[in-house]
Motif scaffolding. Structure first.
Motif, short mmCIF file in Angstrom:
data_model
loop_
_atom_site.label_atom_id
_atom_site.label_comp_id
_atom_site.label_asym_id
_atom_site.label_seq_id
_atom_site.Cartn_x
_atom_site.Cartn_y
_atom_site.Cartn_z
N VAL A 18 0.84 -1.20 0.00
CA VAL A 18 0.00 0.00 0.00
C VAL A 18 0.88 1.25 0.00
O VAL A 18 1.89 1.29 0.69
CB VAL A 18 -0.91 0.01 1.26
N TRP A 19 0.48 2.26 -0.77
CA TRP A 19 1.11 3.57 -0.65
C TRP A 19 0.04 4.58 -0.29
O TRP A 19 -1.13 4.40 -0.60
CB TRP A 19 1.85 3.98 -1.93
N ARG A 20 0.46 5.62 0.43
CA ARG A 20 -0.47 6.67 0.84
C ARG A 20 0.20 8.04 0.69
O ARG A 20 1.39 8.18 0.96
CB ARG A 20 -0.87 6.52 2.31
N VAL A 21 -0.59 9.02 0.30
CA VAL A 21 -0.10 10.40 0.27
C VAL A 21 -0.05 10.88 1.72
O VAL A 21 -1.05 10.88 2.42
CB VAL A 21 -1.02 11.31 -0.57
N PHE A 55 -0.22 11.26 -12.24
CA PHE A 55 -0.60 9.88 -11.92
C PHE A 55 -1.48 9.83 -10.68
O PHE A 55 -2.48 9.12 -10.64
CB PHE A 55 0.66 9.03 -11.72
N LEU A 56 -1.10 10.59 -9.67
CA LEU A 56 -1.86 10.59 -8.41
C LEU A 56 -3.22 11.25 -8.56
O LEU A 56 -4.20 10.77 -7.99
CB LEU A 56 -1.08 11.31 -7.32
N GLY A 57 -3.28 12.34 -9.32
CA GLY A 57 -4.53 13.08 -9.42
C GLY A 57 -4.99 13.47 -8.02
O GLY A 57 -4.22 14.04 -7.25
N GLU A 58 -6.20 13.13 -7.68
CA GLU A 58 -6.75 13.43 -6.35
C GLU A 58 -6.68 12.23 -5.40
O GLU A 58 -7.17 12.32 -4.28
CB GLU A 58 -8.19 13.91 -6.49
N ARG A 59 -6.12 11.12 -5.87
CA ARG A 59 -6.06 9.92 -5.01
C ARG A 59 -5.20 10.17 -3.79
O ARG A 59 -4.19 10.85 -3.86
CB ARG A 59 -5.51 8.73 -5.79
N THR A 61 -4.45 7.29 -1.78
CA THR A 61 -3.89 5.99 -1.46
C THR A 61 -3.99 5.07 -2.67
O THR A 61 -4.81 5.30 -3.56
CB THR A 61 -4.60 5.36 -0.25
N SER A 62 -3.18 4.01 -2.64
CA SER A 62 -3.27 3.01 -3.71
C SER A 62 -4.61 2.27 -3.67
O SER A 62 -4.98 1.61 -4.63
CB SER A 62 -2.12 2.01 -3.59
N GLU A 63 -5.32 2.40 -2.58
CA GLU A 63 -6.60 1.72 -2.43
C GLU A 63 -7.77 2.53 -3.01
O GLU A 63 -8.89 2.05 -3.02
CB GLU A 63 -6.83 1.38 -0.97
N ASP A 64 -7.50 3.76 -3.47
CA ASP A 64 -8.55 4.60 -4.06
C ASP A 64 -8.83 4.16 -5.48
O ASP A 64 -8.00 3.69 -6.19
CB ASP A 64 -8.12 6.07 -4.09
#
Length: 64
Positions: A18-21, A55-59, A61-64
């Motif tokens: 998992v990755w998270r901002v 790539f991230l946009g508004e996400r 976490t990788s779970e979004d």
């Protein structure tokens, strides 16, 4: 870690982790890399790479 932060996140999530901002600014982002369970943080990095920001946009976490 790869020199390409998008590649790093893709490999991380493809392995089931998992990755998270952690922090987001208009021109940079800090990402935390977590165990597969989403529990303990293993590493983190900050980047200003425009491709990563797209790539991230508004996400958040990788779970979004």
């Amino acid at each position: 870690m790869s020199a390409d932060p998008v590649e790093t996140l893709l490999r991380w999530q493809d392995s089931g982790a998992v990755w998270r901002v952690v922090s987001r600014r208009p021109d940079s982002v800090t990402i935390g890399l977590y165990e597969c369970t989403g529990g303990q943080e293993v590493d983190r990095f900050t980047s200003t790479d425009p491709a990563l920001l797209r790539f991230l946009g508004e996400r958040a976490t990788s779970e979004d």
